[in-house]
Design an enzyme around this catalytic site. Structure first.
Site, PDB file in Angstrom:
ATOM      1  N   ASP A   1       0.860  -1.167   0.000  1.00 27.91           N
ATOM      2  CA  ASP A   1       0.000   0.000   0.000  1.00 27.91           C
ATOM      3  C   ASP A   1       0.910   1.234   0.000  1.00 27.91           C
ATOM      4  O   ASP A   1       2.078   1.154   0.394  1.00 27.91           O
ATOM      5  CB  ASP A   1      -0.888  -0.011   1.251  1.00 27.91           C
ATOM      6  CG  ASP A   1      -1.812   1.189   1.319  1.00 27.91           C
ATOM      7  OD1 ASP A   1      -2.328   1.590   0.263  1.00 27.91           O
ATOM      8  OD2 ASP A   1      -1.989   1.733   2.418  1.00 27.91           O
TER       9      ASP A   1
ATOM     10  N   ASP B   1      -1.518  -0.808   6.180  1.00 28.03           N
ATOM     11  CA  ASP B   1      -1.546  -0.272   7.544  1.00 28.03           C
ATOM     12  C   ASP B   1      -2.919   0.206   7.978  1.00 28.03           C
ATOM     13  O   ASP B   1      -3.068   0.704   9.088  1.00 28.03           O
ATOM     14  CB  ASP B   1      -0.554   0.891   7.691  1.00 28.03           C
ATOM     15  CG  ASP B   1      -1.106   2.195   7.125  1.00 28.03           C
ATOM     16  OD1 ASP B   1      -1.806   2.137   6.095  1.00 28.03           O
ATOM     17  OD2 ASP B   1      -0.845   3.247   7.719  1.00 28.03           O
TER      18      ASP B   1
ATOM     19  N   ASP C   1      -7.186  -1.977   4.300  1.00 29.24           N
ATOM     20  CA  ASP C   1      -6.241  -2.958   3.776  1.00 29.24           C
ATOM     21  C   ASP C   1      -6.532  -4.370   4.290  1.00 29.24           C
ATOM     22  O   ASP C   1      -5.969  -5.336   3.770  1.00 29.24           O
ATOM     23  CB  ASP C   1      -4.806  -2.586   4.174  1.00 29.24           C
ATOM     24  CG  ASP C   1      -4.356  -1.291   3.525  1.00 29.24           C
ATOM     25  OD1 ASP C   1      -4.730  -1.062   2.360  1.00 29.24           O
ATOM     26  OD2 ASP C   1      -3.646  -0.509   4.183  1.00 29.24           O
TER      27      ASP C   1
END
Length: 762
Positions: free
Chosen positions: A306, A501, A505
Site C-alpha cells: 500500500d 496499515d 487494507d
C-alpha cells in the site's frame, strides 16, 4: 508436569546406563546387562505412548522406529545398545525441548513483562490500581523506571521512554506534550503525567502479547513436512532392516539399522530452527503468527505494498507556504496555525506543527467556526481569518498558477484568506519514508523479484512515488474489493506478501499469501487479518523479517538434509555388519546433537540482516537526524528570498539576503562541517570503504561554494542592496542552494539516517 516427566526419564536412562557400566567394569556382565535392560524397558514405555498419540492425531511418526529399535534390542540381548537408545531418545527430547524453550524466550519475555498495575489519579492523588481498571480519559502518573501501563498522551513536560521491547530502538526517545505514547515503553526520564486514550486490553502492548501467543501456536510447513517424511522413511527403514536380516540371517543387523535411523533429525531440526526464527523476528520488532507464516515469508517472490502509511509517512507535511502579493509567507502560516490549533483535522495538525517548527507563536483565536468540507474560520488579532478551500468563484491569475504548481508537485492546497481576500496558500504532501528506498533494495537482494504498489490514491500521485522508489507495477485508484482482486491475481502467479496499515487494507491482507500489517497501534483490523505485524512503524523491519525467514528456512533444510544423509550412510554401513547396535546408537546420538546445535544457529544474526551500527555511530546518526529536522523548515527562506527578488525593493532584498546568509553561516554550515568531520569518517568505517562518502563530501563542497558566492554578492551589494545586474546570478545561486540542500538532506536521510534503529523518519 511434562517437563518433570522428561527430566525423570533422562535421569533414569542415564542412571541405568552408568550403573550398568560400573557393574560391567567390575566384572559382573550379567547384572550389568540386567540393569541396561531395565533402562531399555523404561524408555520403551513412553516411546510406545508417543507412537499411539501420533496415530490418534492421524500421523505415523518416526518414533515408531525408536519403539522397534528398543524392542529389537531387548529381543536380541543387545541391552547396551537399548540403554544407549533410551538415553538418546530421552536426551533428544530434552535437548529439543530446551532448544524450543530457548528459541521462544523472546516471545515469552513479551508476555511476562506486560503491565499489570497503573498509578491513576483519584481525588488529586496517584493511587495504585489494577491496569484493567484504567479507562480512556483517566489521568495516569508514570514514575521513573516504571512502564507505561496503557496507550495515552503526555499531558505536560517531556517523557523520555525506552521503547526497545516494542520497536527494537536501542536509544531512549523523547515525547513532547500531547505526543502519543505506547504501553510497554519504560520511563527512563523524570516522572510525567499522561492521559489514557485506550484501555489495557485495547492498548499496544496487549496487542503485541496476543500476537506473540498466536505466533507460538503455529506450525510451519517444514515441521509438517517431517510428519509426511515419515510416510516413506518408516517403510524404507523397515525394508532395509528386513533386507539386512534376510541376507545375513542375523536379527542384530536389523536392530543396528533401526538404531541408526532413530530418531529422525528432521523432526529435531525443523522445530528448533523455526522457533529460533520466530524468536529472532520478535527481537527485531516483528511478530510472526506461527512458523507457517515464517516459512511462507521466506519463500515469497512478489511484494505488494500500500502507498499511504507504508511507502509514505502516512500523514501530510507542509512542503511550502506561498504568500499572495503583498503578504509574507511566515505571517500567512502564523495566522493559519492560529485558526487550526483548535482543530483536530489531520491537515490542521500538520499546519500547526509546521508553524512551531519555524519558531512561530500562533495567537489565540476567537469565535472559531468549523464548516465541514470547506474549512475553519476565526477572529485572529481583530481580523477574520479563514483556512480551507478557496472562496473566490473565479480564480485569479495567481491562484491559477498555485493550483498548477500544486498539481505538478502532487500537493494538497490549503488556502488562507484574511478579511475575505486571499493571503496565501499552504502546500502539503505525504512524504516518502526515508528508509523506503533502502528497504526495497534490501528486499530485492533477499529474493523479491516483483514490487507492486496497490493504492486507492490518484494515479498521478502513485506514479510519482513509484518512480522515486523503482516500483515495477502501479495499481492506483483501487477500492478495497479491487485490492482483493489484484492481490489474488498476483498470489496466483507466485508467493506473495501484501503490506498495509489501515482498516481498508484488511481484506487484501487476508487474501494475500502473507499479510503484513504496519504498526501495532490503530490498525486492529489489519493486524487481525495479517500474518505478520511490524510493532514499529518502520518498513525496514519487514526486510529484517524476510532475511531471518530465508536464513531460518535454509538452516532448517540444511540441518535436516545433512542429518538424514548421515543417517542413511550409517544405515547402509549397519546392513553390512560393520556397525554394531551399540556403536550405531552412539553415532546417531552425535548426529542428533549436531543437528539441533546447527538449527540453533538461526538464533544468531546473519549476514543478510540490517547493517549493524555500533552505539557511538548510532548516536551520531540520531544527532544529525534531529538537526535535519530543525534545519529543514528554514531552508524555505532560501527559495522564498529567490522568489521575491523581482518584486521587492533593493533594501527589502538586502534584508532577505542577510537573513538567509546568517542562517547559512551560523546554523547550516556548522552542521555540514560537523557531519564531514565526525559522521562521514564513522560511516566510512561502518561501510568498510573509505570512498563510500565521497559523493556526499562533494555535495558539502558545492554548498560551501554557493554560500561563499552569496557572501560575495552581499559584499557587492553594500548598504543599498543588490544592483539589477546581480539579480539573475543571485536568483540562480539561491535556487541552486535550495535544490542542492534539499537533495543532499534526502540522500543523507535515506543512505545514512535510515540505518539507525531509532530513526524518526525526519
Amino acid at each position: 508436569m511434562r517437563r518433570f516427566a522428561g527430566h525423570a526419564l533422562l535421569v533414569i536412562t542415564v542412571g541405568a546406563l552408568a550403573a550398568g557400566g560400573v557393574l560391567y567394569l567390575a566384572g559382573a556382565p550379567r547384572p550389568a546387562g540386567a540393569v541396561w535392560a531395565v533402562g531399555t524397558a523404561v524408555a520403551l514405555l513412553p516411546a510406545i505412548w508417543w507412537v499411539v498419540s501420533a496415530l490418534r492425531a492421524g500421523r505415523m511418526g518416526v518414533d515408531a522406529i525408536a519403539v522397534l529399535a528398543l524392542a529389537g534390542s531387548l529381543a536380541t540381548g543387545e541391552y547396551l545398545a537399548g540403554a544407549l537408545i533410551g538415553v538418546m531418545l530421552s536426551g533428544g527430547r530434552m535437548l529439543e525441548e530446551y532448544a524450543l524453550r530457548r528459541a521462544r524466550s523472546d516471545l515469552t519475555a513479551l508476555r511476562q513483562r506486560a503491565p499489570r498495575t497503573a498509578r491513576r489519579y483519584e481525588d488529586g492523588h496517584a493511587r495504585l490500581v489494577d491496569v484493567e481498571q484504567v479507562r480512556p480519559g483517566d489521568r495516569i502518573l508514570v514514575p521513573t523506571g516504571e512502564m507505561v501501563p496503557v496507550d495515552g498522551r503526555v499531558r505536560q513536560g517531556v517523557a523520555v521512554l525506552d521503547q526497545a521491547a516494542l520497536t527494537g530502538e536501542s536509544l531512549p526517545v523523547e515525547h513532547q506534550a500531547e505526543d502519543g505514547v505506547a504501553s510497554g515503553a519504560v520511563n527512563v526520564g523524570p516522572a510525567f503525567d499522561m492521559r489514557a486514550t485506550a484501555s489495557a486490553a485495547d492498548s499496544t502492548y496487549a496487542g503485541v502479547v496476543r500476537l506473540a501467543q498466536e505466533a507460538e501456536a503455529g506450525s510451519a510447513p517444514l515441521v509438517r513436512l517431517a510428519d509426511r517424511f515419515a510416510a516413506w522413511f518408516l517403510p524404507a527403514t523397515l525394508l532395509l532392516a528386513g533386507a539386512a536380516w534376510w541376507i545375513s540371517g542375523e536379527m542384530v543387523r536389523a536392530v543396528a539399522v533401526l538404531v541408526v535411523a532413530t530418531p529422525c533429525p528432521l523432526l529435531l531440526a525443523a522445530p528448533a530452527a523455526v522457533a529460533s526464527g520466530l524468536s529472532r523476528t520478535a527481537r527485531h520488532g516483528v511478530v510472526v503468527k506461527g512458523g507457517g507464516a515464517l516459512e511462507a515469508l521466506g519463500a515469497a517472490r512478489t511484494l505488494i505494498l500500500d502507498k499511504t502509511g507504508t511507502l509514505t509517512l502516512g500523514h501530510p507535511r507542509v512542503v511550502d507556504v506561498v504568500a499572495a502579493p503583498g503578504w509574507d509567507a511566515a505571517e500567512v502560516l502564523r495566522l493559519a496555525a492560529a485558526v487550526d490549533q483548535m482543530s483536530s483535522h489531520v491537515l490542521a495538525t500538520a499546519i500547526v506543527h509546521a508553524a512551531h517548527e519555524r519558531g512561530l507563536v500562533p495567537p489565540d483565536p476567537e469565535d472559531m467556526r468549523e464548516e465541514p468540507g470547506t474549512g475553519t474560520s476565526a477572529l485572529v488579532e481583530g481580523r477574520k481569518v479563514r483556512v480551507g478551500k478557496a472562496l473566490a468563484p473565479r480564480a485569479t491569475e495567481w491562484e491559477t498558477a498555485q493550483r498548477a504548481r500544486a498539481a505538478l508537485d502532487d500537493a494538497i492546497t490549503v488556502w488562507v484568506s484574511v478579511d475575505g481576500r486571499a493571503a496565501g496558500v499552504i502546500l502539503l504532501r505525504d512524504a516518502v519514508r526515508p528508509d523506503a528506498s533502502r528497504t526495497l533494495r534490501r528486499l530485492r537482494a533477499a529474493g523479491i523479484t516483483r514490487l507492486v504498489m496497490l493504492t486507492g490514491d490518484r494515479a498521478e500521485v502513485a506514479e510519482s512515488v513509484a518512480g522515486v522508489l523503482g516500483i515495477d507495477r502501479v495499481l492506483a485508484e483501487q477500492t478495497p474489493a479491487g485490492k482483493v482482486k489484484e492481490v489474488r491475481a498476483e498470489a496466483a502467479r507466485a508467493g506473495t506478501v501484501m503490506v498495509g496499515d489501515g482498516v481498508n487494507d484488511a481484506p487484501a491482507l487476508a487474501a494475500a499469501g502473507i499479510g503484513v500489517a504496519m504498526g501495532a497501534r490503530g490498525v486492529a483490523a489489519s493486524a487481525q487479518a495479517a500474518d505478520v505485524v511490524l510493532t514499529a512503524d518502520r518498513l525496514d523491519r519487514l526486510a529484517d523479517a524476510m532475511d531471518i525467514a530465508r536464513r531460518t528456512r535454509r538452516i532448517a533444510v540444511q540441518s535436516a538434509g545433512a542429518g538424514m544423509a548421515l543417517s542413511l550412510i550409517a544405515m547402509a554401513v549397519a546392513t553390512t555388519g560393520l556397525l554394531p547396535p551399540a556403536a550405531g546408537a552412539l553415532l546417531q546420538e552425535g548426529i542428533d546433537v549436531a543437528v539441533i546445535l546447527n538449527a540453533l544457529r538461526a538464533l544468531r544474526e546473519g549476514r543478510g540482516t540490517r547493517l549493524p551500527v555500533d552505539d557511538s555511530t548510532e548516536a551520531l546518526l540520531r544527532r544529525f537526524e534531529l538537526e535535519h529536522a530543525e534545519l529543514r523548515p528554514p531552508l524555505e527562506l532560501i527559495r522564498e528570498a529567490a522568489d521575491r527578488l523581482s518584486v521587492r525593493t533593493p533594501e527589502e532584498n538586502l534584508a532577505d539576503l542577510r537573513r538567509v546568509h546568517a542562517f547559512l553561516v551560523d546554523d547550516l554550515l556548522p552542521h555540514e562541517h560537523a557531519e564531514e568531520d565526525r559522521l562521514y569518517p564513522a560511516m566510512a568505517r561502518l561501510l568498510g570503504d573509505p570512498e563510500a562518502t565521497t559523493t556526499m563530501s562533494r555535495a558539502h563542497a558545492e554548498i560551501d561554494r554557493l554560500v561563499r558566492r552569496l557572501g560575495r554578492h552581499l559584499e557587492l551589494a553594500g548598504d543599498t542592496g543588490p544592483a539589477p545586474g546581480q539579480l539573475d546570478d543571485l536568483r540562480a545561486c539561491l535556487y541552486g542552494l535550495h535544490a542542492v540542500l534539499t537533495l543532499h538532506f534526502a540522500q543523507e536521510e535515506e543512505a545514512y539516517f535510515s540505518l539507525a534503529a531509532g530513526s524518526t523518519g525526519a
